[in-house]
Write a protein that holds these residues in place. Structure first.
Motif, PDB file in Angstrom:
ATOM      1  N   THR A  23      27.865 -38.636  28.615  1.00 34.76           N
ATOM      2  CA  THR A  23      28.865 -38.391  27.596  1.00 34.76           C
ATOM      3  C   THR A  23      29.636 -37.115  27.894  1.00 34.76           C
ATOM      4  N   MET A  24      30.914 -37.156  27.688  1.00 39.47           N
ATOM      5  CA  MET A  24      31.768 -35.988  27.887  1.00 39.47           C
ATOM      6  C   MET A  24      32.256 -35.450  26.551  1.00 39.47           C
ATOM      7  N   THR A  25      31.610 -35.863  25.494  1.00 38.85           N
ATOM      8  CA  THR A  25      31.996 -35.394  24.163  1.00 38.85           C
ATOM      9  C   THR A  25      31.003 -34.348  23.684  1.00 38.85           C
ATOM     10  N   PRO A  26      31.429 -33.485  22.782  1.00 42.99           N
ATOM     11  CA  PRO A  26      30.492 -32.502  22.219  1.00 42.99           C
ATOM     12  C   PRO A  26      29.490 -33.200  21.307  1.00 42.99           C
ATOM     13  N   VAL A 108      32.739 -30.521  33.673  1.00 44.16           N
ATOM     14  CA  VAL A 108      32.584 -29.683  34.858  1.00 44.16           C
ATOM     15  C   VAL A 108      31.638 -30.355  35.845  1.00 44.16           C
ATOM     16  N   SER A 109      31.955 -30.215  37.123  1.00 43.59           N
ATOM     17  CA  SER A 109      31.135 -30.801  38.168  1.00 43.59           C
ATOM     18  C   SER A 109      30.789 -29.760  39.217  1.00 43.59           C
ATOM     19  N   PHE A 110      29.523 -29.685  39.536  1.00 46.99           N
ATOM     20  CA  PHE A 110      29.053 -28.861  40.648  1.00 46.99           C
ATOM     21  C   PHE A 110      28.502 -29.751  41.762  1.00 46.99           C
ATOM     22  N   PHE A 111      28.374 -31.038  41.478  1.00 46.00           N
ATOM     23  CA  PHE A 111      27.745 -31.975  42.407  1.00 46.00           C
ATOM     24  C   PHE A 111      28.590 -33.235  42.547  1.00 46.00           C
ATOM     25  N   GLY A 112      29.671 -33.149  43.301  1.00 42.52           N
ATOM     26  CA  GLY A 112      30.473 -34.329  43.594  1.00 42.52           C
ATOM     27  C   GLY A 112      30.993 -35.053  42.372  1.00 42.52           C
ATOM     28  N   PRO A 113      30.693 -36.335  42.261  1.00 38.22           N
ATOM     29  CA  PRO A 113      31.290 -37.122  41.186  1.00 38.22           C
ATOM     30  C   PRO A 113      30.584 -36.987  39.835  1.00 38.22           C
ATOM     31  N   SER A 117      29.468 -32.210  30.258  1.00 45.85           N
ATOM     32  CA  SER A 117      30.327 -31.773  29.164  1.00 45.85           C
ATOM     33  C   SER A 117      30.273 -30.254  29.023  1.00 45.85           C
ATOM     34  N   TYR A 118      31.431 -29.630  28.814  1.00 47.81           N
ATOM     35  CA  TYR A 118      31.552 -28.177  28.621  1.00 47.81           C
ATOM     36  C   TYR A 118      32.511 -27.974  27.456  1.00 47.81           C
ATOM     37  N   VAL A 132      29.413 -21.686  23.869  1.00 44.24           N
ATOM     38  CA  VAL A 132      29.702 -22.864  24.685  1.00 44.24           C
ATOM     39  C   VAL A 132      28.499 -23.801  24.603  1.00 44.24           C
ATOM     40  N   CYS A 133      28.783 -25.091  24.462  1.00 44.99           N
ATOM     41  CA  CYS A 133      27.689 -26.064  24.448  1.00 44.99           C
ATOM     42  C   CYS A 133      28.000 -27.211  25.399  1.00 44.99           C
ATOM     43  N   GLY A 134      26.967 -27.987  25.655  1.00 43.15           N
ATOM     44  CA  GLY A 134      27.083 -29.178  26.483  1.00 43.15           C
ATOM     45  C   GLY A 134      27.206 -30.412  25.613  1.00 43.15           C
ATOM     46  N   PRO A 135      26.708 -31.550  26.094  1.00 42.10           N
ATOM     47  CA  PRO A 135      26.867 -32.814  25.367  1.00 42.10           C
ATOM     48  C   PRO A 135      25.900 -32.981  24.200  1.00 42.10           C
ATOM     49  N   ASP A 136      24.895 -32.122  24.140  1.00 43.23           N
ATOM     50  CA  ASP A 136      23.939 -32.194  23.033  1.00 43.23           C
ATOM     51  C   ASP A 136      23.476 -30.778  22.683  1.00 43.23           C
ATOM     52  N   ARG A 137      22.605 -30.684  21.700  1.00 40.51           N
ATOM     53  CA  ARG A 137      22.207 -29.373  21.197  1.00 40.51           C
ATOM     54  C   ARG A 137      21.118 -28.695  22.037  1.00 40.51           C
TER      55      ARG A 137
END
Length: 177
Positions: A23-26, A108-113, A117-118, A132-137
């Motif tokens: 997921t790319m959503t907050p 954001v990607s650090f590993f290719g494809p 979520s950021y 700043v959070c990712g896709p989950d808590r």
């Protein structure tokens, strides 16, 4: 012979499916900062605190530097010191907006494809502190333009993080000395 080809194809298919399902959503109920100005956000940030994650486990002196590129992507340079190994580690990635560029929701990607979520979910008026959070808590970072927060800034960010449902009692305060 057929089976030798089948296993790599299954592996690639699984990786593609895993990537597509991320997921790319907050997290539910959390809204990224709007309006957001990536030009003001770019530059060096100190990680003041984080919910521990496997990518940064044990690191101290963690910083993140963001540089806007001409194509609208953002280069991300994460650095941290591993005291057990006595060495610095650095990861360079690329971030892209998931929608409008005035909404602080990126991937954001650090590993290719593979993208994560950021989401900038709190940002003070002077762009000096951020949540700043990712896709989950389970992913949360407190960032600052300086290695340490004022007591007021710290309290403000902790209240916002707690109201958003993050486990602030599990925050790891990053050594920046």
């Amino acid at each position: 012979m057929k089976y030798k080809l089948l296993l790599p194809l299954i592996g690639l298919g699984s990786l593609a499916l895993l990537s597509a399902c991320q997921t790319m959503t907050p997290p539910s109920g959390i809204n990224p900062v709007t309006p957001f100005d990536v030009e003001k956000y770019q530059g060096k940030w100190f990680e003041v605190a984080r919910l521990e994650n496997r990518f940064e486990k044990g690191l101290t002196h963690v910083t993140a530097t963001y540089r806007l590129q001409k194509d609208g992507t953002v280069t991300v340079i994460n650095r941290g010191f591993n005291p057990k190994k006595g060495q610095w580690s650095e990861s360079i990635g690329k971030a892209r907006f998931t929608g409008s560029h005035d909404r602080a929701a990126l991937k954001v990607s650090f590993f290719g494809p593979f993208y994560a979520s950021y989401n900038v979910i709190a940002l003070d008026d002077d762009d000096q502190t951020a949540l700043v959070c990712g896709p989950d808590r389970s992913y949360l970072w407190i960032l600052s333009r300086r290695p340490h927060l004022t007591a007021t800034s710290r309290q403000t960010l902790l209240v916002k993080a707690k109201q958003a449902g993050f486990a602030i009692d599990q925050l790891l305060w990053t050594d920046q000395e």
